[in-house]
Design an enzyme around this catalytic site. Structure first.
Site, PDB file in Angstrom:
ATOM      1  N   LYS A 165       0.816  -1.214   0.000  1.00 25.25           N
ATOM      2  CA  LYS A 165       0.000   0.000   0.000  1.00 25.25           C
ATOM      3  C   LYS A 165       0.859   1.279   0.000  1.00 25.25           C
ATOM      4  CE  LYS A 165      -3.993  -2.255   0.723  1.00 25.25           C
ATOM      5  NZ  LYS A 165      -3.690  -3.648   1.046  1.00 25.25           N
TER       6      LYS A 165
HETATM    7  C1  LIG Z   1      -4.376  -4.823   0.671  1.00 22.38           C
HETATM    8  C2  LIG Z   1      -3.589  -6.061   0.620  1.00 22.38           C
HETATM    9  C3  LIG Z   1      -3.862  -7.071  -0.318  1.00 22.38           C
HETATM   10  C4  LIG Z   1      -5.053  -6.997  -1.252  1.00 22.38           C
HETATM   11  O1  LIG Z   1      -4.935  -5.969  -2.196  1.00 22.38           O
HETATM   12  P1  LIG Z   1      -6.225  -5.454  -2.988  1.00 22.38           P
HETATM   13  O2  LIG Z   1      -5.759  -4.295  -3.771  1.00 22.38           O
HETATM   14  O3  LIG Z   1      -7.228  -5.061  -1.929  1.00 22.38           O
HETATM   15  O4  LIG Z   1      -6.725  -6.578  -3.802  1.00 22.38           O
HETATM   16  C5  LIG Z   1      -3.007  -8.164  -0.380  1.00 22.38           C
HETATM   17  N1  LIG Z   1      -1.971  -8.282   0.456  1.00 22.38           N
HETATM   18  C6  LIG Z   1      -1.679  -7.347   1.383  1.00 22.38           C
HETATM   19  C7  LIG Z   1      -0.516  -7.565   2.283  1.00 22.38           C
HETATM   20  C8  LIG Z   1      -2.465  -6.202   1.494  1.00 22.38           C
HETATM   21  O5  LIG Z   1      -2.157  -5.268   2.396  1.00 22.38           O
END
Ligand SMILES: *Cc1c(COP(=O)(O)O)cnc(C)c1O
Length: 464
Positions: free
Chosen positions: A112
């Site tokens: 993120k």
């Molecule tokens: C948010 C997240 C995901 C999923 O990503 P999306 O964009 O919601 O599909 C997968 N792995 C981790 C570690 C995350 O923080």
């Protein structure tokens, strides 16, 4: 380049307005009116660019010149200067056909950060340009909240409130959010699950009066800029592979919750990146896997798993893909979303299922298989992956394991020691994580509902 809503009721908007709008004012999601196509020759020219250079090249196709080149370059540079890897998103070779794209080198150790460090700076830039206060409201299954807070903490003119499900995020995730002492940060711990948090946010954003009065802005992947920032590493990773393998076509395996990251891959594919398959990896919350394999989109029982950031039933970005599946027809998209609201499910035609099958493969990874994959990677490659990244690798293997594949490592293992501990593997935490355990926490527990959250927000946004 203009942006429109998947439901067709928002006038064409520019880049910054789209960024500030977040969710479309008609309840739809913002998307580019036309997707720029990258020629083979341009791909060739891009292949040796550094991460910031590549990001600049991609964003320039979408920003309409609304941000002067020098400003955009500086925003990008500042966003990634603090990453622990100079490459930003390095690619690691595990064996002759399997690669790992490490996306966790940002300040909160999950992918993120790649989008949210940039969005934090872009919010500060837009606040200054437009002379506006910015109030960010977001829901998190754990990682988005920490990354968003890190992206804007202590920035002038910005306040941020993050909702997380009470007791349903990992210990490190909770600490990363709640140990931030800056007064522009409010953490609300909601007695409910992530879908409840996301629903509250959607209702608050859909309340146009409330949204306008408090200048609400979004950081969730309903924001198109987050999607776009994530397309960059698909290109970047592809270019890191040997030419011989690039020519064969490359698949990506993507641990998926809200369909955000994998939709970025879909966008990269539509732009012309030669992606063979996007492998959609879920945990037991497998609505998206069932969508791909059975052609039915229907939420099921919410389950808590070892990969909490993927514990999601209603994937907010699904509507973006639905729009393209409906032949870029906003009226049809709106009609289907209305039917989904009324009937609680969508069923797709034979022709649509073929199209879905051309875009995606899918596999749901249960808890036992997740832990086994963590152990196997440790044994086979001497590499410790986190439970989300393990779902990506397990899905790749389950889908045949033949194509050249880049599997996404979406978080650092230290964020999910609860699950990793179950394998018997002991890890040492990086200093940044270890220090969190000594810091005081700040958060407010609230009841599950729009009203309780709105009251907290009115108090928080009024102060100062
Ligand atoms: C948010 C997240 C995901 C999923 O990503 P999306 O964009 O919601 O599909 C997968 N792995 C981790 C570690 C995350 O923080």
């Amino acid at each position: 380049m203009n942006f429109i809503s998947t439901r067709g009721q928002v006038g064409s908007s520019g880049f910054i307005d789209t960024f500030l709008m977040g969710l479309g004012n008609d309840g739809g999601l913002m998307i580019p009116e036309t997707i720029p196509e990258i020629s083979g020759q341009t791909l060739e020219e891009w292949k040796d660019l550094s991460y910031p250079e590549l990001m600049f090249a991609i964003f320039s196709l979408y920003t309409n010149g609304e941000i002067p080149d020098e400003d955009l370059k500086q925003l990008i540079r500042e966003s990634y200067a603090g990453f622990r890897s100079p490459e930003v998103a390095p690619v690691i070779r595990l064996d002759e056909s399997l690669y790992l794209l490490e996306l966790f080198h940002g300040p909160t150790f999950a992918f993120k950060d790649v989008a949210l460090q940039f969005m934090g700076n872009l919010y500060a830039y837009a606040a200054q340009k437009k002379n506006q206060v910015i109030h960010i409201l977001g829901a998190t299954s754990g990682d988005t909240g920490a990354a968003a807070i890190s992206g804007v903490r202590s920035k002038d003119g910005i306040r941020i409130c993050i909702l997380h499900p009470h007791g349903k995020v990992s210990r490190v995730q909770e600490l990363q959010m709640t140990t931030v002492q800056d007064d522009n940060v409010l953490n609300l711990s909601v007695r409910g699950n992530f879908d409840d948090c996301q629903q509250i946010i959607k209702e608050l954003f859909a309340d146009i009066g409330f949204k306008a009065k408090y200048h609400l802005r979004a950081v969730n992947s309903i924001n198109f800029v987050r999607i776009l920032a994530q397309t960059v590493y698909y290109f970047y990773a592809y270019f890191r592979l040997p030419e011989r393998q690039r020519e064969q076509g490359v698949s990506f395996s993507v641990p998926t919750g809200n369909f955000g990251n994998i939709f970025s891959g879909y966008l990269a594919k539509r732009m012309g990146l030669p992606i063979r398959k996007l492998i959609l990896a879920t945990n037991e919350n497998n609505i998206l896997e069932r969508f791909v394999r059975e052609g039915v989109y229907q939420p099921d029982q919410f389950r808590m798993t070892y990969s909490p950031s993927m514990d999601i039933q209603i994937a907010s970005n699904f509507e973006r893909y639905l729009y393209f599946l409906c032949g870029s027809d906003p009226l049809e998209t709106a009609r289907r979303m209305e039917r989904f609201r009324a009937e609680g499910r969508l069923v797709f035609s034979e022709g649509e299922r073929e199209q879905i099958g051309r875009d995606f493969a899918a596999y749901s990874v249960n808890g036992e298989r997740c832990l086994r994959t963590i152990q196997a990677c440790k044994d086979r490659y001497d590499y410790l992956i986190d439970p989300h990244s393990a779902c990506g690798i397990a899905a790749y293997e389950a889908c045949g394991g033949e194509d050249v594949c880049i599997s996404m490592a979406t978080a650092h293992p230290s964020k999910f020691d609860e699950a990793i501990g179950l394998t018997g593997i002991r890890q040492t935490f990086p200093d940044e994580i270890r220090q969190l355990f000594d810091k005081p926490q700040r958060q407010t527990v609230v009841e599950n509902g729009k009203q309780a959250v709105a009251e907290q927000l009115e108090r928080f946004f009024r102060i100062g």
